[in-house]
Design an enzyme around this catalytic site. Structure first.
Site, PDB file in Angstrom:
ATOM      1  N   ALA A  12      35.580  30.661  49.503  1.00  0.00           N
ATOM      2  CA  ALA A  12      35.447  32.046  49.976  1.00  0.00           C
ATOM      3  C   ALA A  12      34.009  32.475  50.251  1.00  0.00           C
ATOM      4  O   ALA A  12      33.675  32.904  51.360  1.00  0.00           O
ATOM      5  CB  ALA A  12      36.086  32.987  48.957  1.00  0.00           C
ATOM      6  N   CYS A  44      44.534  32.038  44.730  1.00  0.00           N
ATOM      7  CA  CYS A  44      45.398  32.985  44.021  1.00  0.00           C
ATOM      8  C   CYS A  44      46.881  32.698  44.272  1.00  0.00           C
ATOM      9  O   CYS A  44      47.737  33.185  43.544  1.00  0.00           O
ATOM     10  CB  CYS A  44      45.075  34.413  44.445  1.00  0.00           C
ATOM     11  SG  CYS A  44      43.433  34.972  43.930  1.00  0.00           S
ATOM     12  N   GLU A 182      47.347  32.940  22.760  1.00  0.00           N
ATOM     13  CA  GLU A 182      46.183  33.773  23.064  1.00  0.00           C
ATOM     14  C   GLU A 182      45.349  33.930  21.794  1.00  0.00           C
ATOM     15  O   GLU A 182      45.856  34.375  20.755  1.00  0.00           O
ATOM     16  CB  GLU A 182      46.638  35.151  23.563  1.00  0.00           C
ATOM     17  CG  GLU A 182      45.521  36.163  23.741  1.00  0.00           C
ATOM     18  CD  GLU A 182      44.396  35.668  24.632  1.00  0.00           C
ATOM     19  OE1 GLU A 182      43.262  35.570  24.128  1.00  0.00           O
ATOM     20  OE2 GLU A 182      44.663  35.362  25.819  1.00  0.00           O
ATOM     21  N   THR A 276      18.552  35.348  46.246  1.00  0.00           N
ATOM     22  CA  THR A 276      18.208  34.848  44.924  1.00  0.00           C
ATOM     23  C   THR A 276      16.710  34.972  44.720  1.00  0.00           C
ATOM     24  O   THR A 276      15.987  35.494  45.567  1.00  0.00           O
ATOM     25  CB  THR A 276      18.628  33.371  44.782  1.00  0.00           C
ATOM     26  OG1 THR A 276      17.748  32.556  45.570  1.00  0.00           O
ATOM     27  CG2 THR A 276      20.061  33.153  45.234  1.00  0.00           C
ATOM     28  N   SER A 277      16.229  34.464  43.587  1.00  0.00           N
ATOM     29  CA  SER A 277      14.793  34.511  43.303  1.00  0.00           C
ATOM     30  C   SER A 277      13.998  33.506  44.122  1.00  0.00           C
ATOM     31  O   SER A 277      12.769  33.567  44.169  1.00  0.00           O
ATOM     32  CB  SER A 277      14.540  34.272  41.813  1.00  0.00           C
ATOM     33  OG  SER A 277      15.019  32.982  41.430  1.00  0.00           O
ATOM     34  N   GLY A 285      29.808  34.711  45.858  1.00  0.00           N
ATOM     35  CA  GLY A 285      31.051  34.249  45.259  1.00  0.00           C
ATOM     36  C   GLY A 285      31.008  34.109  43.754  1.00  0.00           C
ATOM     37  O   GLY A 285      30.191  34.726  43.066  1.00  0.00           O
ATOM     38  N   VAL A 333      45.389  43.426  40.615  1.00  0.00           N
ATOM     39  CA  VAL A 333      46.816  43.646  40.436  1.00  0.00           C
ATOM     40  C   VAL A 333      47.486  42.292  40.288  1.00  0.00           C
ATOM     41  O   VAL A 333      47.044  41.310  40.893  1.00  0.00           O
ATOM     42  CB  VAL A 333      47.420  44.441  41.625  1.00  0.00           C
ATOM     43  CG1 VAL A 333      47.282  43.667  42.931  1.00  0.00           C
ATOM     44  CG2 VAL A 333      48.878  44.806  41.370  1.00  0.00           C
TER      45      VAL A 333
END
Length: 457
Positions: A12, A44, A182, A276-277, A285, A333
């Protein structure tokens, strides 16, 4: 040095950057290196592929390297792993995983889109071939092949986040008995207990056995591919397979080794332009941090929606644009059997961390007109600023109608609306999709009453 955009990572964040840069600059040479065999796929959707809602894995693949070359003039090299970023000499070292060949590729602009990897707990015996993770296309194919070929009767799922719950549902569709372990005392910590109980009830109704506050200590091999799950409480469970869904960590070793600054949870630190630095290096992402729209504090929330937005901004800016990333609310969701659960913005604990005093209200309302067939309840909790009534967060559980409502709340929070503003919204009404007084408006009305009384309920 000649201009050349190099992108590390073909999903992505990385591909969005490459495509946006190509759209803005048709002459810019672009090369993408991806260490797996696939790019631009919908990760997903993997639980739904495993559960056979999606029959063919190719349905999840949005673009192929061949398409990118032919239609976008972007060179994509799969099974090519970048092993080093040399910021001083503006080049990356690449290993072809098929041939073993190692070579260098110079860049004028670099985008790091290395994503994230599953967290593998240090549990003895976790190396078993019948213990899986679920992160990419290859993982999904392995799990589904195992289920179809070996017909397991029992499975353990470690972790009760969205991926763990979706995986449990997928396995139940094959008739597998599922045990979820869990380690924390609650599942879905973003949600209020009353809403979590709705999800837990759905799991119980569908035969999923949930063990909270239960840490797996050892995976013991019992022969014939069997696994004995031994917990810290002293109990044991014999299963045929296990799926580890205990979260992800950003892939940032390359960036760290190159001296690029990292931020929250070790993710790559970026500014609002996705820089970025390191000079001429951007990131996008699941490998990099983002920040909260409300608190402006840095966050690490790895989501595909965020990755796509960040990639487009990086791609725009590396060709000279000035697009800024607005931040996120962490809107999510998920479907858990016949119950949908969603949230956006802050809960009380995160608001307290930011020094915000809150009020909260909870309501139960119908998702459609009361007389319409199939009407179901929706549970909503909203969190407000105690002093102003500004909407800070929302949590929802119930029918598929929660997806429509969570987006309304996300819009309201982004716009800085109060519960008074929210109550004035002209929302759509038709008996099959909403009652004349929508649950969002009922929640806003409850919020106004709480503001007048200055008391949560």
């Amino acid at each position: 040095m000649e201009r050349h955009l190099v992108v590390i990572g073909g999903n992505a964040g990385g591909m969005s950057a490459a495509v946006r840069a190509r759209r803005g600059d048709p002459s810019l040479p672009i090369t993408v290196f991806e260490r797996s065999g696939h790019i631009s796929y919908g990760s997903c959707g993997l639980p739904y592929y495993i559960g056979d809602d999606i029959k063919e894995i190719d349905r999840l693949i949005i673009y192929t390297p061949e398409y990118m070359k032919k239609e976008r003039n972007i060179n994509v090299h799969t099974f090519c792993e970048v092993t080093k970023i040399d910021v001083s000499n503006k080049c990356v070292v690449v290993k072809d995983l098929k041939t073993g060949k190692v070579f260098k590729q110079h860049y004028s602009h670099l985008v790091i889109g290395t994503g994230a990897s599953p967290i593998i707990p240090p549990i003895p015996g976790i190396e078993n071939d019948n213990i899986f993770t679920l992160r990419n296309i290859e993982d999904g194919k392995r799990i589904k092949y195992h289920v179809i070929s070996n017909k397991p009767k029992k499975a353990a799922v470690l972790g009760a986040g969205f991926i763990g719950l979706e995986t449990a549902e997928a396995l139940r569709k094959w008739g597998v008995d599922v045990y979820i372990f869990e380690s924390f005392s609650e599942i879905l910590p973003q949600l209020d207990r009353e809403l979590v109980s709705v999800v837990e009830g759905e799991l119980e109704k569908n035969g999923v056995k949930l063990f909270k506050n239960t840490e797996v200590k050892v995976f013991e091999h019992t022969g014939d591919g069997g696994i004995r799950v031994n917990t810290g409480a002293g109990s044991s469970f014999d299963v045929d397979m296990a799926v580890v869904c205990t979260g992800v960590r950003p892939n940032t070793d390359l960036a760290k080794d190159a001296g690029i600054e990292t931020g929250i949870k070790g993710s790559i630190k970026v500014d609002k332009y996705m820089r970025t630095s390191a000079p001429n290096v951007w990131a996008a992402g699941d490998c990099c941090e983002t920040y909260d729209i409300i608190t402006k504090m840095p966050l690490y929330i790895p989501l595909g929606t965020t990755a796509n937005k960040q990639g487009k901004i990086a791609g725009e800016n590396l060709i000279g644009g000035k697009a800024g990333f607005p931040g996120v609310l962490g809107t999510q969701v998920a479907k858990v059997f016949d119950t949908f659960v969603a949230f956006t913005g802050l809960n009380e604990s995160r608001a307290a961390e930011a020094g915000i005093e809150t009020l909260s209200v909870k309501i139960k309302a119908l998702d459609k007109a009361s007389y319409y067939p199939g009407t179901k309840p929706i549970y909503i909790k909203i969190v407000m600023d105690k002093n102003t009534g500004r909407v800070l967060g929302a949590q929802l559980a119930g029918s598929e109608g929660v997806a429509k409502r969570v987006d309304v709340f996300a819009t309201a929070i982004t716009a800085g609306m109060t519960v008074y503003d929210l109550y004035q919204l002209d929302l759509a009404y038709a008996p099959p999709v909403a009652p004349s007084s929508d649950p969002v408006l009922i929640a806003a009305s409850a919020g106004i009453k709480a503001m007048k009384g200055k008391k949560s309920y």
